[in-house]
Design a protein around this motif. Structure first.
Motif, PDB file in Angstrom:
ATOM      1  N   GLN A  17      12.857 161.193 -34.298  1.00  0.00           N
ATOM      2  CA  GLN A  17      12.376 162.591 -34.289  1.00  0.00           C
ATOM      3  C   GLN A  17      12.553 163.243 -32.917  1.00  0.00           C
ATOM      4  O   GLN A  17      12.781 164.442 -32.825  1.00  0.00           O
TER       5      GLN A  17
ATOM      6  N   THR B 186      15.972 164.530 -33.089  1.00  0.00           N
ATOM      7  CA  THR B 186      16.312 165.588 -34.052  1.00  0.00           C
ATOM      8  C   THR B 186      15.395 166.814 -33.956  1.00  0.00           C
ATOM      9  O   THR B 186      15.758 167.892 -34.378  1.00  0.00           O
ATOM     10  N   GLU B 187      14.166 166.641 -33.418  1.00  0.00           N
ATOM     11  CA  GLU B 187      13.206 167.743 -33.459  1.00  0.00           C
ATOM     12  C   GLU B 187      12.804 168.276 -32.093  1.00  0.00           C
ATOM     13  O   GLU B 187      11.852 169.039 -31.971  1.00  0.00           O
TER      14      GLU B 187
END
Ligand SMILES: Cc1cc2nc3c(=O)[nH]c(=O)nc-3n(C[C@H](O)[C@H](O)[C@H](O)COP(=O)(O)OP(=O)(O)OC[C@H]3O[C@@H](n4cnc5c(N)ncnc54)[C@H](O)[C@@H]3O)c2cc1C
Length: 305
Positions: free
Chosen positions: A65, A68-69
Motif C-alpha cells: 500500500q 500504491t497509495e
C-alpha cells in the motif's frame, strides 16, 4: 524504475523506518505517521519484516500500500528466517506485484530470542549474501544490506565483519544501512574499514541509522535493537535529565534525547553521510523535531531524481 535517490541533491536526504502494525489500531497510527512524513519528502521509507503468520501477511500488504497509495518510495525489508528459497522467491514476487523494486536483504535473527542460536531453514539460505544473489537474479531489483558500526554481535572480529559486508556488496547490493549507533566515530570507523577492505565496494553509500531517544524506556529498546549498551556519556546525559524522578522529568529526558539525535545528525551531515535514516517506531513527532532542528521542513522541495 525508481531507485533510491540518495545522491540526487546537495542537501543530505533523510529516510524513515516503519514497523509492521500488529493490529488495526496500530495500523491507523502507522498511517498517521506515514501521512506526516509524506509532507516532508523522505528519500525513501523502509518497512521492517519479522514476526510470523498474520503479521507477515499484514507487512506485505501494508508495504504494498505504501507503493500504491502514497507518493513515498518504499524499501521492503526481507529476512531469511524460517523461509525456504521458494518462499523467499514468492515473497519477492508479491512485492514486485505491488510495484516494489527496492529490497533491504537481511538474514534476520532467530525468532523469540535474537541472541539465540541461528538455524538455517533446511531449504533456505545461511547468510544474507546468498539472498542478495537470489533477489538480484529474480529481476531488476535495487538491493541494500545491513552494516554494523560496532560489528555484528556474531562476528568474531571487525575484520571478518567487514569482509562479509564487502562480500554482500560484491554480490550485488548497492548500499547498506547501518544498525543504529550512538557514537558517530563508530560509523566513521566502519566507513574507513570498508574502503580499506575494498575501495570499489567502499564507495557505495553507507546510510547511518539514528533513533531519537524519547524516554528511559526507549533506551532499553535502543539497546535491545542495537544489541549493545549505549555509550556511557549518552547514558549520563539522559540520567542527569531524569534525576531522581524519571516520571516527573520525562520532558527533560525527551529534550536531551532529541538534542543527542540532532547533534549526531549534524555531525553525520558534516562528515558527508549520504542520507540520515531514522527509526520512528511509527511515530512522526520525535523524528520531525530532529529534522526541524537540522533545518529540514515540510516546505522542503521534493528530492528530484
Ligand atoms: C538496517 C537494519 C535493518 C534490519 N531490519 C530487520 C528486519 O526487518 N527484520 C529482522 O528480523 N531483522 C532486521 N535486522 C537485524 C538483522 O537481521 C540481524 O542483525 C541479523 O542478525 C544479521 O543480519 P545480516 O543481514 O547482517 O546477516 P549476515 O550478513 O548473513 O550476517 C550474519 C552473521 O554471519 C556472518 N557472516 C556473514 N556472511 C558469512 C559467511 N559467508 N561465512 C561466515 N559468516 C558470515 C556475519 O559477520 C554476521 O556475524 C536489521 C538490521 C539492520 C542493521
Amino acid at each position: 524504475m525508481q531507485s533510491l535517490r540518495i545522491h540526487s541533491r546537495s542537501a543530505v536526504p533523510f529516510s524513515v523506518e516503519f514497523n509492521p502494525p500488529r493490529d488495526a489500531a496500530a495500523e491507523a497510527r502507522l498511517w498517521r505517521a506515514v501521512r506526516e512524513f509524506e509532507r516532508m519528502h523522505p528519500a525513501f521509507v523502509s518497512m521492517t519484516y519479522g514476526a510470523g503468520g498474520s503479521t507477515r501477511d499484514r507487512t506485505v500488504r501494508v508495504t504494498g500500500q505504501l507503493a500504491t497509495e502514497t507518493t513515498l518510495l518504499p524499501v521492503a525489508h526481507l529476512t531469511a528466517v524460517e523461509h525456504s528459497v521458494a518462499e523467499l522467491r514468492s515473497l519477492v514476487g508479491a512485492y514486485a506485484d505491488s510495484g516494489i523494486r527496492n529490497i533491504l536483504v537481511l538474514r534476520g535473527d532467530p525468532p523469540g530470542d535474537p541472541l539465540g542460536e541461528w538455524t538455517k531453514h533446511p531449504h533456505g539460505v545461511a547468510y544474507a549474501e546468498e539472498l542478495v544473489r537470489i533477489v538480484r537474479d529474480l529481476g531488476d531489483f535495487h538491493v541494500g544490506v545491513a552494516s554494523f558500526p560496532q560489528g555484528h554481535h556474531r562476528s568474531p572480529d571487525l575484520d571478518s565483519d567487514t569482509a562479509y559486508l564487502c562480500a554482500k556488496l560484491r554480490a550485488g547490493a548497492e548500499y547498506s544501512i547501518t544498525q543504529m549507533f550512538f557514537d558517530v566515530d563508530d560509523y566513521l570507523r566502519l566507513r574507513d574499514r570498508v574502503i580499506a577492505c575494498d575501495p570499489v565496494e567502499g564507495a557505495k553509500p553507507i546510510i547511518p541509522e539514528l533513533m531519537p531517544i524519547t524516554s528511559l524506556r526507549t533506551v532499553e529498546r535502543a539497546e535491545e535493537l542495537s544489541g549493545r549498551p549505549l555509550p556511557a556519556a549518552v547514558l549520563e546525559r539522559l540520567h542527569k535529565a531524569a534525576g531522581d524522578d524519571p516520571e516527573a522529568n520525562r520532558a527533560a529526558v525527551r529534550e536531551v534525547g532529541i538534542e543527542i539525535a540532532t547533534e549526531m545528525g549534524q555531525r553525520l551531515i558534516d562528515e558527508g553521510a549520504p542520507c540520515l535514516h531514522f527509526i520512528t517506531l511509527n511515530f512522526a513527532k520525535a523524528t520531525s523535531e530532529v529534522l526541524t532542528n537540522l533545518g529540514y521542513g515540510v516546505s522542503a522541495a521534493p528530492i528530484s531524481a
